[in-house]
Design a protein around this motif. Structure first.
Motif, short mmCIF file in Angstrom:
data_model
loop_
_atom_site.label_atom_id
_atom_site.label_comp_id
_atom_site.label_asym_id
_atom_site.label_seq_id
_atom_site.Cartn_x
_atom_site.Cartn_y
_atom_site.Cartn_z
N ASP A 1 0.75 -1.23 0.03
CA ASP A 1 0.06 -0.05 0.12
C ASP A 1 0.92 1.37 0.06
O ASP A 1 0.46 2.10 -0.78
N VAL A 2 1.94 1.19 0.82
CA VAL A 2 2.91 2.43 0.69
C VAL A 2 3.61 2.71 -0.58
O VAL A 2 3.59 3.67 -1.14
N VAL A 3 3.90 1.56 -1.11
CA VAL A 3 4.45 1.59 -2.43
C VAL A 3 3.64 2.18 -3.46
O VAL A 3 3.94 3.19 -4.32
N VAL A 4 2.22 1.74 -3.52
CA VAL A 4 1.32 2.24 -4.35
C VAL A 4 0.85 3.64 -4.27
O VAL A 4 0.77 4.48 -5.20
N GLU A 5 1.06 4.11 -2.75
CA GLU A 5 0.78 5.56 -2.45
C GLU A 5 1.86 6.45 -3.11
O GLU A 5 1.73 7.49 -3.52
N GLY B 1 -6.48 -6.11 -3.46
CA GLY B 1 -6.17 -4.93 -2.99
C GLY B 1 -6.16 -3.42 -3.61
O GLY B 1 -5.83 -2.48 -3.02
N ASP B 2 -6.84 -3.54 -4.70
CA ASP B 2 -7.22 -2.23 -5.45
C ASP B 2 -5.82 -1.57 -5.75
O ASP B 2 -5.66 -0.23 -5.70
N VAL B 3 -4.79 -2.33 -6.27
CA VAL B 3 -3.67 -1.74 -6.73
C VAL B 3 -3.79 -1.28 -7.98
O VAL B 3 -4.43 -2.01 -9.03
N PRO B 4 -3.49 -0.05 -8.30
CA PRO B 4 -3.88 0.52 -9.53
C PRO B 4 -2.75 0.18 -10.84
O PRO B 4 -1.64 0.45 -10.63
#
Length: 381
Positions: A83-87, A190-193
């Motif tokens: 999640d922090v990578v995606v942010e 996980g809703d990774v874009p």
């Protein structure tokens, strides 16, 4: 400079604070912080002993307890890292999920999953463990976001051996493409874009893997060997290298698939449609790369995506696969991905996950530095 150092230190505390809820006990949380800080240190080898020394401890027992005995949510930390990578790097259109594997050379027969098997790291068959990884890449950067340990059949067929290494009884044999599928599925849930998936021949040649991606409307560009078969536009099955032989000279375009260590990686590329039986709005292509220096040097990719996808986009995605190699190099050189001295199944996942977390922090720091920031943002939710 002192202000900058204080800024990064505060950023680190905020970063590891994101994982605090995954550690029920204070001692485990403190060990995790020391472990990740040690992985980010200048220590050349980052194993239990050296990480303990960096933390000012006399022996590795505390670090070993973190990996082997303390109760904490390893999968939850993995998701937090993702999640922090995606942010930091997320891009719903051009983001790419990249699948690849790397070997961990080991001695003996006790380490979970160790076997005489081909290791790309060594370039030959060696006694090693194989980790299958998922990376995320966009124009903003790249980082590892998921991992699975491959267990050969000789392991899963011997439950007593598995139990000795801490492998749960419910863990059955899974091929490397099946492990890749599990990780991509977690990214989707996980809703990774992301816009695309790419992988090398070891995964692209697996028809089940490609069909699973297609069934989920997941656009992909995956490498295949020259012996791979495709369905031509005349509904005949043909090997990919034979398709390329019939392409006219005008079908080839000189394009760069990205920036490499020696500049832009330029080759001649051609894309031709395959599989005429398709759903409306979707396209299937065979993409070929030809070396400028040696025209007999060819590589092939089977592609699936929106029907209006230009060849330049297919080439970009094919070239993005090299980003995971850079991730492996970074995590092995800078955050001790392969420096562990553990044998257990759970301990492997825990060390690898914390190494990925340390590497994710470096991604955040470097991205902030590119933007000229003087202090680290607060990454707590």
């Amino acid at each position: 400079m002192m202000d900058v150092a204080l800024g990064w230190s505060a950023g680190f505390e905020a970063f590891v604070g994101r994982f605090a809820g995954r550690f029920p006990r204070v001692e485990a949380r403190r060990r995790m912080v020391s472990y990740v800080r040690g992985l980010l240190s200048e220590t050349e080898r980052k194993n239990g002993w050296t990480l303990a020394e960096t933390a000012g401890e006399a022996g590795p027992e505390g670090m070993q307890r973190l990996l082997n005995f303390y109760s904490w949510d390893t999968c939850g930390v993995r998701d937090d890292v993702r999640d922090v990578v995606v942010e930091c790097l997320g891009d719903a259109q051009q983001g790419v999920l990249i699948v690849d594997e790397t070997g961990f050379l080991k001695k003996g027969k006790k380490s979970a999953g160790v076997a005489r098997q081909y290791s790309g790291t060594a370039g030959r068959i060696e006694n090693s463990q194989i980790g299958v990884f998922l990376a995320y890449a966009s124009s903003a950067g790249r980082a590892l976001i998921d991992r699975e340990l491959y267990l050969p059949k000789e392991w899963t067929g011997d439950r007593e051996r598995c139990r000795e290494a801490g492998v749960p009884d419910e863990v059955a044999f899974a091929t490397r493409p099946a492990l890749a599928q599990q990780m991509i599925e977690r990214a989707v849930l996980g809703d990774v874009p992301f816009g695309w998936v790419t992988a090398d021949e070891a995964y692209g040649q697996d028809t089940k893997f490609r069909l699973w991606l297609e069934a989920g409307d997941i656009s992909h560009v995956v490498a295949v060997p020259k012996s791979a078969m495709v369905v031509s536009m005349t509904l005949s099955k043909i090997r990919v290298h034979q398709v390329v032989v019939d392409l006219p000279d005008g079908a080839w375009k000189r394009l760069s698939c990205g920036d490499g260590a020696r500049g832009f990686r330029v080759s001649d590329w051609a894309a031709t449609e395959i599989r005429p039986l398709r759903r409306s709005g979707w396209g299937h292509w065979l993409l070929a790369r030809r070396s400028i220096i040696d025209p007999s040097d060819l590589a092939f990719y089977i592609c699936f995506g929106p029907a209006d996808t230009p060849i330049e986009e297919l080439v970009r995605v094919a070239g993005s696969r090299w980003a995971i190699e850079e991730c492996f190099q970074t995590t092995k050189n800078e955050t001790g991905l392969d420096h562990y001295q553990v044998r257990g199944y759970q301990a492997w996942y825990r060390h690898i996950t914390l190494s990925m977390a340390a590497a994710a922090f470096l991604v955040i720091v470097r991205e902030a530095a590119k933007k000229g920031l003087q202090s680290q943002p607060d990454y707590r939710p």
